[in-house]
Structures are given as C-alpha cells and as structure tokens.
Write an enzyme that holds these catalytic residues in place. Structure first.
Site, short mmCIF file in Angstrom:
data_model
loop_
_atom_site.label_atom_id
_atom_site.label_comp_id
_atom_site.label_asym_id
_atom_site.label_seq_id
_atom_site.Cartn_x
_atom_site.Cartn_y
_atom_site.Cartn_z
N ARG A 71 38.35 45.02 45.35
CA ARG A 71 36.88 44.93 45.31
C ARG A 71 36.24 46.27 44.97
O ARG A 71 35.16 46.59 45.46
CB ARG A 71 36.33 44.44 46.66
CG ARG A 71 36.72 43.02 47.01
CD ARG A 71 35.89 42.05 46.21
NE ARG A 71 36.25 40.67 46.47
CZ ARG A 71 35.59 39.88 47.30
NH1 ARG A 71 34.56 40.30 47.94
NH2 ARG A 71 35.98 38.64 47.45
N ARG A 97 29.45 45.89 46.03
CA ARG A 97 28.18 46.26 46.64
C ARG A 97 28.11 47.65 47.27
O ARG A 97 27.02 48.17 47.47
CB ARG A 97 27.80 45.23 47.71
CG ARG A 97 27.35 43.92 47.13
CD ARG A 97 26.59 43.11 48.16
NE ARG A 97 25.91 42.00 47.52
CZ ARG A 97 24.69 42.07 47.00
NH1 ARG A 97 24.00 43.18 47.08
NH2 ARG A 97 24.15 41.01 46.42
N ARG A 150 23.02 44.53 39.92
CA ARG A 150 22.77 43.27 40.63
C ARG A 150 21.28 43.04 40.93
O ARG A 150 20.88 41.91 41.19
CB ARG A 150 23.59 43.23 41.92
CG ARG A 150 25.03 42.81 41.70
CD ARG A 150 25.18 41.32 41.41
NE ARG A 150 25.21 40.55 42.66
CZ ARG A 150 24.22 39.81 43.10
NH1 ARG A 150 23.11 39.69 42.41
NH2 ARG A 150 24.34 39.16 44.24
N ASP A 185 35.86 36.38 39.64
CA ASP A 185 36.10 35.84 40.98
C ASP A 185 37.22 34.81 40.93
O ASP A 185 37.43 34.18 39.89
CB ASP A 185 34.84 35.20 41.56
CG ASP A 185 34.99 34.97 43.06
OD1 ASP A 185 34.82 35.93 43.82
OD2 ASP A 185 35.34 33.84 43.46
N TYR A 217 39.80 26.38 48.77
CA TYR A 217 38.36 26.35 48.50
C TYR A 217 37.93 25.01 47.92
O TYR A 217 36.86 24.49 48.24
CB TYR A 217 37.96 27.48 47.53
CG TYR A 217 37.78 28.82 48.21
CD1 TYR A 217 36.64 29.11 48.93
CD2 TYR A 217 38.77 29.79 48.14
CE1 TYR A 217 36.47 30.34 49.56
CE2 TYR A 217 38.62 31.01 48.76
CZ TYR A 217 37.47 31.28 49.47
OH TYR A 217 37.31 32.49 50.10
O1 1CP Z 1 38.24 43.64 43.09
C1 1CP Z 1 37.36 43.69 42.24
O2 1CP Z 1 36.62 44.68 42.09
C2 1CP Z 1 37.19 42.53 41.25
C3 1CP Z 1 36.28 41.50 41.60
C4 1CP Z 1 36.57 40.41 42.62
C5 1CP Z 1 37.80 39.87 43.07
C6 1CP Z 1 39.21 40.35 42.77
C7 1CP Z 1 35.55 39.65 43.22
C8 1CP Z 1 34.10 39.88 43.01
N1 1CP Z 1 36.12 38.65 43.96
C9 1CP Z 1 37.50 38.78 43.91
C10 1CP Z 1 38.51 37.92 44.54
C11 1CP Z 1 38.12 36.99 45.63
N2 1CP Z 1 37.00 36.20 45.71
C12 1CP Z 1 38.95 36.69 46.73
C13 1CP Z 1 40.33 37.28 46.95
C14 1CP Z 1 40.28 38.60 47.60
C15 1CP Z 1 39.85 38.60 49.04
O3 1CP Z 1 40.58 38.05 49.87
O4 1CP Z 1 38.78 39.19 49.30
C16 1CP Z 1 38.29 35.74 47.53
C17 1CP Z 1 38.77 35.12 48.83
C18 1CP Z 1 37.06 35.43 46.88
C19 1CP Z 1 36.03 34.45 47.31
C20 1CP Z 1 34.72 35.11 47.43
N3 1CP Z 1 33.89 35.35 46.36
C21 1CP Z 1 34.13 35.68 48.56
C22 1CP Z 1 34.80 35.71 49.95
C23 1CP Z 1 34.09 35.08 51.09
C24 1CP Z 1 34.03 33.57 51.15
O5 1CP Z 1 32.93 33.08 51.37
O6 1CP Z 1 35.07 32.88 51.03
C25 1CP Z 1 32.90 36.25 48.16
C26 1CP Z 1 31.89 36.96 49.02
C27 1CP Z 1 32.75 36.02 46.76
C28 1CP Z 1 31.67 36.49 45.86
C29 1CP Z 1 32.01 37.78 45.21
N4 1CP Z 1 33.12 37.98 44.42
C30 1CP Z 1 33.14 39.27 43.94
C31 1CP Z 1 31.96 39.93 44.45
C32 1CP Z 1 31.59 41.36 44.14
C33 1CP Z 1 31.28 38.99 45.23
C34 1CP Z 1 29.96 39.22 45.92
C35 1CP Z 1 28.88 38.82 44.96
C36 1CP Z 1 27.67 39.68 45.00
O7 1CP Z 1 27.55 40.71 44.30
O8 1CP Z 1 26.76 39.27 45.75
#
Ligand code: 1CP
Length: 339
Positions: free
Chosen positions: A23, A27, A36, A72, A147
């Site tokens: 990540r 943010r 954003r 994502d 999911y």
């Molecule tokens: O790592 C990076 O910089 C690349 C971007 C990236 C990756 C690899 C994002 C951006 N998401 C992911 C993978 C991801 N997404 C995983 C696997 C890693 C982990 O375990 O954290 C998972 C479980 C998700 C699902 C997801 N998408 C969540 C998790 C919470 C939930 O509710 O299940 C969230 C918050 C998101 C949205 C998201 N994805 C990425 C970002 C930066 C965001 C937040 C969006 C924003 O800017 O508001």
C-alpha cells in the site's frame, strides 16, 4: 536498472536489502491525498495516467526498490460481471449465495473487460524503464472469492466459511472460475510489462490447515503453476498465516510474504528454508520515534541474515495515519544497515 528486488526474489546475491511497502501509494502520502481530492478511487485506478502518477509517488519520494501497480484486488470482479463500489472498502451489491448466482459469473477475458489495467502497466513500464521493477498483483482466488460471496470485508467471513462447509462443490465451482480469470489477469499483466507478480491471500488466515489446503492453497498454486512459464518472480502473501506455514511450503511461489507475528528466521525454518522471504515489520512500528524504528529495522534485518533472499517490507499495508517522515526513516535504516 536497479534490479536488487528481482535478484533478492531469485535468491541471488545483493549489495543491500531491497525495500518496498505494501500500500505504498495511498492515503498516508500528501501527494496521493491531493490527487484523491480531485478524483474518486474508482476514477483513479480506471485512468492509466492517474494510476501511473500515484504508482510513481512513493518511488519519487523515498526511492523504493520496486513499484506496485496502483489498482485493487477487486478489479477482476468487474471483469466477471460484478458491480463493485468502494466505500472506502469494496462493496458488491449482489454477492454469490446460490448455484444460480454462480452461473452469472463470467469467465471472461480481462484484457477486454478491464483494459485500463494493462494500459496502466504498459505506461508504467515505459516510465519506469531505467529505474525499478514493476510488481503486478491480484487477489489469491480464495480471498477474491471471499469478497464475491460475502459482498464486503467482514470480521469473520461467515457466509464464505458457511458455504465451504455446507456446499463445498459450489465453493469449488466459484473458486475454479475465479482461478481461471486470475490466471488470465496476471498473465496479461506480465505481457504488458509487469516484472513480478504478487498474490494477496488476505483472508486465508480464517481457515484451519485442512480447509486452507482444500480451498485456498490449491487455487493459489494453480495460478502460480499457470504463470511459472512467464519467468517472473512469484510472491505469495497470506496474512495471519502462522498456523498455515507448513502447508504454505507447497504454494509454488518463489517468495513468501510474512506478517509480523513470527520472526523471519522461524518462518524460513517452517517453510523448509527454500523461499526468499518478504517482510515483516509491524506497520505500527512506524508510529514510534525514528530511533525506535531504526532499532526495529535492525532487528528484522538480523532475523533475515541467513535467509536465501530477503525483500524488506511491512507485515501488512502501511496505515493511512502513518507519518511520511517515519516511512523515510525506515527506508533509510534499511539502506544503512543492510549493506
Ligand atoms: O500497494 C499498493 O500501493 C497498490 C494498491 C493496492 C493494493 C495492492 C490497493 C489500493 N489495494 C490493494 C490490495 C487489496 N485491496 C487487498 C490486499 C492487501 C491487504 O490485505 O490489504 C485487499 C484485502 C483489498 C480490499 C480493499 N480495497 C480494502 C480493504 C478493506 C475491506 O473493506 O475489505 C480497501 C480499503 C480497499 C480500497 C483501496 N484499495 C487501495 C486503496 C488505496 C484503497 C483506499 C481507497 C481510497 O483512496 O479511499
């Protein structure tokens, strides 16, 4: 090109330990928040120019040794015909609960359904050419399926586990379709220029070893086997998997990502010493004073000293409230102490 990351993944000698963090575009970065403010998360990952811009932010700021595509793990769900919104985590309005739902799943071609992913990879590999490798990624089949079944992230994924016990054949049908799409999705990323692939199995830790082997490991392994001939390092990260380490040795990846719960030397022993490891600083260490961050980095490097390969990373994604200077302090400490 700085190929420290690729060499560490291949268990070749390196002058210092490569570092990137999960990540890393997100943010906690003011420049990410600035983008954003103008566009929503969906627009961001669907627009190759913007996805490229934010992917490069942590490379420019900290000099990370690898970039990871900004996207994502839920994007391939769109390719299978699901409507996904982010609020801020993913929400699917019609999750999978019955065999008639499963027939709605399309085993489609991701290059046709979500072309913006591969356009972003192409643009990034052009812009990164002489800098650092680009990591492509996907959710591991079990985690993506969880999911699709649950409809959103939940604490225990009860609907998913219920299906594994009550209707195992249906669960296998779902996993088989998700696996086929995931195989195509990661292969297309490599063809577009990704130089390594990471599968995130964020919810595999909810399973006991027997269930894990049957419903998670088997399908992640299938993706790795299908991707093997493309000749890029394959990384498997299963969060909360200390109870699964013995099983995990059969995952078929080159590199195993570890969370912070078990020291790296112990993880390596449990995996039979064959894998390069990636990890595993607790993301909360980054809330400590820089001197403390430095000593924790040194402890992690020390635990990794005799591994066949080590890629420094956090044990899970960086938290949004993390002070940016503390990430810089961590990267600096890895550089200084791993030579
Ligand atoms: O790592 C990076 O910089 C690349 C971007 C990236 C990756 C690899 C994002 C951006 N998401 C992911 C993978 C991801 N997404 C995983 C696997 C890693 C982990 O375990 O954290 C998972 C479980 C998700 C699902 C997801 N998408 C969540 C998790 C919470 C939930 O509710 O299940 C969230 C918050 C998101 C949205 C998201 N994805 C990425 C970002 C930066 C965001 C937040 C969006 C924003 O800017 O508001």
């Amino acid at each position: 090109m700085n190929d420290l990351f690729l060499r560490a993944c291949r268990r070749e000698p390196v002058e210092r330990t490569p570092v990137w963090i999960m990540r890393q575009a997100g943010r906690y970065l003011p420049e990410y928040r600035a983008v954003r403010e103008r566009v929503g998360f969906t627009t961001l990952y669907r627009t190759p120019e913007l996805a490229t811009e934010v992917t490069l932010q942590p490379i420019d700021r900290f000099g990370m040794d690898a970039a990871i595509l900004f996207s994502d793990i839920l994007v391939p769900a769109e390719a299978m015909g699901f409507d996904v919104v982010f609020n801020p985590g993913p929400v699917i309005d019609a999750p999978l609960r019955s065999s008639s739902d499963v027939r709605r799943m399309r085993v489609s071609d991701p290059e046709e359904e979500v072309p913006f992913v591969f356009e972003a990879v192409q643009q990034l590999s052009r812009e990164l050419a002489d800098r650092v490798p680009l990591i492509g990624f996907a959710g591991a089949p079990f985690t993506l399926a969880a999911y699709l079944i649950e409809g959103r992230g939940t604490k225990n994924f009860d609907w998913t586990k219920r299906l594994l016990f009550a209707e195992p054949q249906l669960a296998h049908d779902i996993l088989d379709r998700v696996t086929q799409v995931t195989e195509r999705y990661v292969a297309a990323q490599v063809r577009a220029g990704a130089q390594a692939i990471q599968l995130f199995d964020s919810w595999a830790g909810l399973l006991d070893p027997a269930l894990y082997r049957e419903f998670a490991l088997r399908y992640a392994r299938r993706v790795f086997q299908a991707t093997r001939s493309l000749n890029v390092p394959l990384i498997y990260f299963a969060l909360n998997s200390a109870h699964l380490h013995e099983a995990l040795a059969g995952c078929g990846a080159d590199v195993v990502g570890a969370d912070w719960r078990v020291p790296l030397d112990e993880v390596s022993r449990r995996l039979g010493g064959r894998f390069a490891l990636q990890g595993n600083l607790d993301p909360c260490v980054l809330f400590a004073e820089p001197a403390k961050i430095e000593s924790c980095v040194r402890a992690t490097l020390e635990q990794a000293r005799d591994l066949p390969g080590h890629v420094f990373n956090l044990g899970h994604g960086v938290l949004p409230q993390t002070p940016v200077e503390h990430v810089a302090a961590m990267v600096e400490a890895v550089r200084r102490h791993s030579r």
